[in-house]
Design a protein around this motif. Structure first.
Motif, PDB file in Angstrom:
ATOM      1  N   LYS A  99       0.845  -1.185   0.000  1.00  0.00           N
ATOM      2  CA  LYS A  99       0.000   0.000   0.000  1.00  0.00           C
ATOM      3  C   LYS A  99       0.879   1.234   0.000  1.00  0.00           C
ATOM      4  O   LYS A  99       1.695   1.440   0.897  1.00  0.00           O
ATOM      5  CB  LYS A  99      -0.924  -0.001   1.221  1.00  0.00           C
ATOM      6  CG  LYS A  99      -1.980  -1.105   1.182  1.00  0.00           C
ATOM      7  CD  LYS A  99      -2.923  -1.028   2.369  1.00  0.00           C
ATOM      8  CE  LYS A  99      -3.978  -2.123   2.302  1.00  0.00           C
ATOM      9  NZ  LYS A  99      -4.914  -2.067   3.464  1.00  0.00           N
ATOM     10  N   ARG A 103      -2.972   3.624  -2.263  1.00  0.00           N
ATOM     11  CA  ARG A 103      -3.233   2.701  -3.367  1.00  0.00           C
ATOM     12  C   ARG A 103      -2.657   1.327  -3.043  1.00  0.00           C
ATOM     13  O   ARG A 103      -1.638   1.219  -2.369  1.00  0.00           O
ATOM     14  CB  ARG A 103      -2.606   3.217  -4.667  1.00  0.00           C
ATOM     15  CG  ARG A 103      -3.173   4.544  -5.134  1.00  0.00           C
ATOM     16  CD  ARG A 103      -2.467   4.989  -6.399  1.00  0.00           C
ATOM     17  NE  ARG A 103      -2.648   4.023  -7.475  1.00  0.00           N
ATOM     18  CZ  ARG A 103      -2.010   4.092  -8.641  1.00  0.00           C
ATOM     19  NH1 ARG A 103      -1.120   5.067  -8.860  1.00  0.00           N
ATOM     20  NH2 ARG A 103      -2.235   3.193  -9.582  1.00  0.00           N
ATOM     21  N   ARG A 104      -3.343   0.300  -3.524  1.00  0.00           N
ATOM     22  CA  ARG A 104      -2.856  -1.068  -3.340  1.00  0.00           C
ATOM     23  C   ARG A 104      -2.091  -1.483  -4.593  1.00  0.00           C
ATOM     24  O   ARG A 104      -2.612  -1.429  -5.703  1.00  0.00           O
ATOM     25  CB  ARG A 104      -4.012  -2.027  -3.086  1.00  0.00           C
ATOM     26  CG  ARG A 104      -3.559  -3.398  -2.604  1.00  0.00           C
ATOM     27  CD  ARG A 104      -4.709  -4.255  -2.157  1.00  0.00           C
ATOM     28  NE  ARG A 104      -5.577  -4.613  -3.274  1.00  0.00           N
ATOM     29  CZ  ARG A 104      -6.485  -5.588  -3.219  1.00  0.00           C
ATOM     30  NH1 ARG A 104      -6.671  -6.262  -2.097  1.00  0.00           N
ATOM     31  NH2 ARG A 104      -7.238  -5.867  -4.262  1.00  0.00           N
TER      32      ARG A 104
END
Length: 223
Positions: A99, A103-104
């Motif tokens: 992460k 955002r992943r």
């Protein structure tokens, strides 16, 4: 059997399983697979040989029936194959999830331990067969094979996985709502080749049995 039409689609209720169909001209195209293991109020176990099983369809022949439907329809196999190819894409690989800034992100990794384990068995063949079967019938059976070391007090691990076709596998009738075994063999002629019983794989104690099995399926709403 009850058939309900919804625009270009139909919902077919066999009494023990439900599947959908896409209607093109005069053809009925199985589209979303089958949920054969719904145990309704009127469903009773089917005894074959020494075992009571959950029947796969009205006559315990649903995989064969579905295959015949697909053989007679030139559109269905092509659609299902394309869906499988989209799922497969460039093929499976190992990664870690990270992460960053909310955002992943997938971080592709080359894990030596995992790759060494995978190199000992045909994992791509297993995954492809499981993917194809899940696309066609919304579930698949897996055999888990454990090493021999635990028999003499050694460390246990899973040596490999093996796909088992739904044609030759059935869930044993549940006890108190829990399926404890999976039965395999030739269900159309169980006397010719005897049926075999395998314990259900237990993720809490994965090395308790030399060979165990697991049934993976997509959940059916309200079932």
């Amino acid at each position: 059997m009850r058939i309900s039409k919804l625009g270009n689609f139909a919902v077919i209720d066999t009494g023990v399983g439900v599947y959908t169909a896409s209607i093109n001209a005069a053809d009925r195209t199985p589209f979303s697979g089958v949920q054969p293991y719904f145990v309704g109020n009127g469903t009773t176990p089917l005894r074959i040989g020494d075992f009571q099983i959950v029947p796969y369809g009205d006559n315990n022949t649903l995989p064969d029936d579905l295959r015949k439907i697909l053989d007679d329809n030139h559109i269905s196999p092509e659609l299902l194959n394309k869906q499988t190819q989209l799922l497969w894409a460039q093929g499976p690989d190992t990664y870690r999830l990270k992460k960053e800034n909310g955002r992943r992100i997938k971080e592709w990794v080359d894990d030596k331990e995992i790759n060494t384990w995978l190199s000992d068995w045909d994992w791509q063949d297993y995954l492809m067969k499981a993917t194809v079967e899940t696309r066609h019938i919304n579930g698949h059976f897996t055999k888990f094979f454990r090493n021999r070391a635990p028999r003499i007090g050694g460390k246990g691990f899973i040596t490999h996985l093996k796909h088992k076709t739904c044609t030759n596998a059935r869930l044993e009738w549940p006890e108190n709502g829990e399926v404890k075994h999976i039965i395999t063999g030739n269900f159309s002629n169980p006397l010719k080749k005897k049926l075999k019983q395998y314990p259900v794989f237990d993720h809490r104690d994965p090395f308790s049995f030399p060979v165990s099995m697991h049934y993976s399926n997509l959940y059916t709403f309200g079932r």
